[in-house]
Design an enzyme around this catalytic site. Structure first.
Site, mmCIF file in Angstrom:
data_model
loop_
_atom_site.group_PDB
_atom_site.id
_atom_site.type_symbol
_atom_site.label_atom_id
_atom_site.label_comp_id
_atom_site.label_asym_id
_atom_site.label_seq_id
_atom_site.Cartn_x
_atom_site.Cartn_y
_atom_site.Cartn_z
ATOM 1 N N CYS A 51 0.848 -1.349 -0.176
ATOM 2 C CA CYS A 51 -0.063 0.216 -0.273
ATOM 3 C C CYS A 51 1.079 1.890 0.348
ATOM 4 C CB CYS A 51 -1.045 -0.017 1.236
ATOM 5 S SG CYS A 51 -1.849 -1.131 1.432
ATOM 6 N N ARG A 69 4.893 0.441 -6.010
ATOM 7 C CA ARG A 69 4.995 -0.243 -5.256
ATOM 8 C C ARG A 69 4.458 -1.518 -5.214
ATOM 9 N NH1 ARG A 69 6.527 2.703 0.380
ATOM 10 N NH2 ARG A 69 4.455 1.098 0.823
ATOM 11 N N TRP A 117 -2.622 -2.786 -1.147
ATOM 12 C CA TRP A 117 -2.763 -3.476 -1.941
ATOM 13 C C TRP A 117 -3.147 -4.991 -0.902
ATOM 14 C CZ3 TRP A 117 0.508 -8.329 0.350
ATOM 15 C CH2 TRP A 117 1.355 -9.151 -1.231
ATOM 16 N N ASN A 166 -1.827 2.350 6.429
ATOM 17 C CA ASN A 166 -1.308 1.218 5.378
ATOM 18 C C ASN A 166 -0.880 0.266 6.583
ATOM 19 O OD1 ASN A 166 -0.637 2.164 3.218
ATOM 20 N ND2 ASN A 166 1.385 2.305 3.244
ATOM 21 N N GLY A 167 -0.530 -1.152 6.752
ATOM 22 C CA GLY A 167 0.220 -1.831 7.444
ATOM 23 C C GLY A 167 -1.261 -3.028 7.488
ATOM 24 N N GLU A 226 20.367 -15.046 -8.870
ATOM 25 C CA GLU A 226 20.233 -13.410 -8.783
ATOM 26 C C GLU A 226 19.010 -13.294 -10.205
ATOM 27 O OE1 GLU A 226 18.401 -11.244 -7.240
ATOM 28 O OE2 GLU A 226 18.756 -9.164 -8.724
ATOM 29 N N LYS A 284 15.780 -12.527 -11.773
ATOM 30 C CA LYS A 284 15.185 -11.585 -12.010
ATOM 31 C C LYS A 284 14.203 -11.745 -13.369
ATOM 32 C CE LYS A 284 16.151 -8.422 -10.535
ATOM 33 N NZ LYS A 284 16.414 -8.273 -9.186
ATOM 34 N N GLU A 292 10.673 -12.679 -11.783
ATOM 35 C CA GLU A 292 10.339 -11.637 -11.460
ATOM 36 C C GLU A 292 9.232 -10.909 -13.209
ATOM 37 O OE1 GLU A 292 13.423 -9.954 -9.663
ATOM 38 O OE2 GLU A 292 11.333 -9.084 -8.286
ATOM 39 N N HIS A 352 23.510 -34.533 -9.354
ATOM 40 C CA HIS A 352 23.114 -34.613 -8.390
ATOM 41 C C HIS A 352 21.677 -34.957 -8.382
ATOM 42 C CE1 HIS A 352 27.159 -36.071 -6.518
ATOM 43 N NE2 HIS A 352 27.099 -34.539 -7.042
ATOM 44 N N LYS A 375 6.948 -3.262 -4.483
ATOM 45 C CA LYS A 375 8.113 -2.804 -4.260
ATOM 46 C C LYS A 375 8.650 -2.867 -2.870
ATOM 47 C CE LYS A 375 12.341 -0.878 -5.539
ATOM 48 N NZ LYS A 375 13.028 -2.129 -6.282
#
Ligand code: F6R
Length: 612
Positions: A2, A27, A74, A100-101, A487, A491, A494, A510, A607
């Site tokens: 949010c 965000r 959100w 928010n929260g 990483e 990427k 995502e 293995h 974000k």
């Protein structure tokens, strides 16, 4: 997650609020809304979906109020819908709230309010807040200028969980109240006007002077004044902080997407991050007071973070272990906080967070503090929550990172961690000075080497065009090449929604090699001269099974059945991930573009992850 924006001044609030929400779009959110005071009434406008769905609502351009609050939601409690989106009103429509929260005890509070006759229109946790404000306001028989503040104070005492809250009330039409606990909120100070935001970039074009509100503090904003109070309403004085970031750093500045812009900003970001600490061959880190004895006594260093930030820690582990001879454990914050890690006063805990607001990382830091360890935060945001919790803080100079997928923050984090490792090593004197000096000169060359890589992106773009329809891919590497392959794989997941796995090349036999079949794409990272031969044998095993291979290497390898070889400039393997990640960032970017996806705002992602 949010986002919050607020305005009080002499201009129309609506365009400022909508503009702020647009800047917070990165965000991640699923609905948006605003509330302003029009004449004597609170007017709320909200809608499911993008901010444009809100700004296209009929009648929104008629709002002329000069005080207002705004929110992008959100969904956590209650599905994404117009009813659940913020702002929420109390039953009498005298209080409007954005939040928010998460209010953990909202069930209990809701039942209490229902018993008192309050009705609820949404399934959110937030709706208890305006109704509690109304309840406490009406319980209070004293009619003085602090009545609204007392209602806020009493409401907050009932709330368990995390919150950043903005409050408008018809009982005081020229004031706005904000309060926070474990959720970010900043106040931007203007001339005869003030701004509020959960995130500095949203209001960076209006002001560079900010107040950072601490947990349980309440701020009362008028047009020309801001008063701060502690949780018992004792007035407190807070310093104003000036932020260096330019307004343009939160704009696309001619690039098609923020992610592409941020990929191209990496030379500058690293130059500034490194340059702030390494000058004339000397490393100086202001504010760090670790003596040689303290460092010699350490039994372990923990590096704790989430996602990409954790991947930066995995790369840096090699530098700390090689140069400082101290064991380093890298952990995921959400695991670390619940697994009772072995920590004592001889453990140093380093936390990495671009935003500085990631709930799990902050909780993991608090845990280490409670066990007596020293804590060091590495963040990109001055004054962010994590930096206020940690014993010590150092900063990357990446500038605001807007695209959800982290790029410049990651490479800056790796650079800063390596500088930190060298700084400790110089104090500890456990390795030959020349080794450290060589790494110093290599890290200074990195920005120019990235510029070189960025000059020719065609090869990657063309390979992306060939494979963008695939469903699965593999990333392989050894040592720091393995750390960076994690990483690269993240990427790709995502922003292109292609499933991918990253493996240490030696692990292939293995199990995972069973998945390699004709046509599967493998990205192989091979930058470490001492490991390259071993890696090549692993790659030959996938080539013979029909894999299409994109090799990223700084070595002169034979192109034996490889489909594409990206040649990187040579550098020390301890920092080669800063170079090898660039083609992988671009690979994910171009695949996402080929698929026509929203690169900057990938589905389901936020974000800054300010809730668990
Ligand atoms: C991925 C990404 C995330 C973040 C993670 C931690 O591109 O950006 O994995 O790295 O959510 O965020 P911060 O660094 O803000 O704590």
């Amino acid at each position: 997650m949010c986002g919050i924006v607020g305005y009080i001044g002499n201009k129309k609030a609506m365009p400022i609020l909508v503009n702020g929400l647009l800047r917070l779009e990165y965000r991640g959110y699923d609905s948006a809304g605003i509330a302003t005071i029009e004449d004597d009434k609170i007017v709320v406008m909200k809608n499911k979906g993008r901010v444009n769905n809100l700004s296209n609502l009929s009648g929104i351009d008629k709002l002329v109020g000069t005080i207002g609050i705004a929110h992008t939601r959100w969904a956590t409690h209650g599905k994404p819908s117009k009813e659940n989106s913020h702002p929420h009103l109390d039953n009498s429509k005298s209080f409007a709230v954005v939040h928010n929260g998460i209010i953990e005890n909202y069930h209990e509070l809701k039942n209490f309010l229902i018993e008192k006759g309050y009705e609820f229109l949404s399934t959110t946790d937030t709706e208890v807040i305006p109704n509690l404000l109304h309840y406490y306001f009406n319980q209070d028989s004293k009619n003085d200028e602090k009545k609204l503040l007392r209602a806020v104070k009493n409401t907050c005492k009932d709330l368990k969980g995390s919150y950043a809250i903005e409050i408008l009330s018809t009982y005081n039409k020229d004031k706005m109240i904000v309060v926070r606990k474990d959720s970010p909120l900043v106040i931007g100070k203007g001339l005869e006007e003030n701004y509020i935001s959960s995130d500095i970039p949203a209001i960076l074009s209006y002001t560079k002077d900010f107040y950072l509100i601490d947990d349980n503090e309440i701020a009362e904003l008028s047009r020309d004044k801001i008063k701060f109070y502690d949780s018992e309403l004792n007035e407190i004085i807070k310093p104003v902080k000036s932020i260096e970031w330019g307004a343009l750093s939160a704009e696309k500045d001619g690039y098609e997407d923020f992610m592409l812009k941020e990929i191209h900003e990496q030379p500058r970001a690293i130059r500034e991050t490194v340059g702030a600490k390494l000058d004339n061959g000397k490393i100086e880190i202001e504010g760090l007071e670790f003596s040689k004895e303290y460092l010699e006594n350490l039994n372990k260093i923990y590096i704790v973070a989430c996602g990409t930030a954790m991947h930066a820690g995995l790369v840096a582990k090699a530098t700390f272990e090689k140069f400082c001879k101290i064991p380093v454990e890298v952990d995921i914050a959400s695991e670390f906080r619940y697994r009772d890690p072995l920590i004592d006063e001889r453990t140093l805990c380093i936390y990495i967070s671009q935003s500085g607001e990631t709930a799990d990382t902050i909780a993991a830091l608090k845990l280490a503090k409670s066990k007596g360890a020293k804590t060091l935060a590495i963040s990109n945001v001055i004054g962010s929550s994590i930096t206020r919790e940690a014993d010590y803080s150092i900063y990357t100079h990446a500038g605001p990172e807007i695209a959800v997928a982290s790029t410049k923050a990651y490479t800056s984090q790796v650079a800063l961690l390596v500088i930190l490792g060298m700084y400790f090593a110089e104090k500890l004197e456990k390795v030959d000075k020349s080794e450290i000096n060589n790494l110093k000169s290599d890290i200074l060359k990195i920005p120019t080497q990235i510029e070189e890589i960025l000059k020719n992106t065609k090869q990657i773009q063309e390979f992306a065009r060939k494979v963008y329809k695939e469903k699965d891919m593999f990333f392989l590497g050894r040592g720091t090449d393995y750390a960076v392959s994690l990483e690269g794989s993240l990427k790709l997941k995502e922003i292109s929604y292609i499933h991918s796995e990253s493996y240490a090349s030696g692990e292939l036999k293995h199990g995972p090699i069973a998945l390699i079949e004709n046509g599967v794409t493998v990205v192989a990272i091979m930058t470490n001269p001492s490991l390259v031969e071993k890696s090549i044998s692993n790659i030959q095993e996938v080539v013979t099974r029909g894999a299409k291979v994109l090799a990223i290497t700084s070595e002169d390898i034979k192109n034996d059945g490889l489909n594409e070889v990206i040649k990187l400039p040579k550098t020390n393997p301890l920092i080669s991930p800063i170079l090898s990640v660039i083609p992988m960032q671009l690979f994910a970017y171009y695949i996402s573009k080929e698929k026509g996806l929203d690169v900057d705002k990938p589905r389901n992602l936020a974000k800054s992850v300010t809730v668990e």
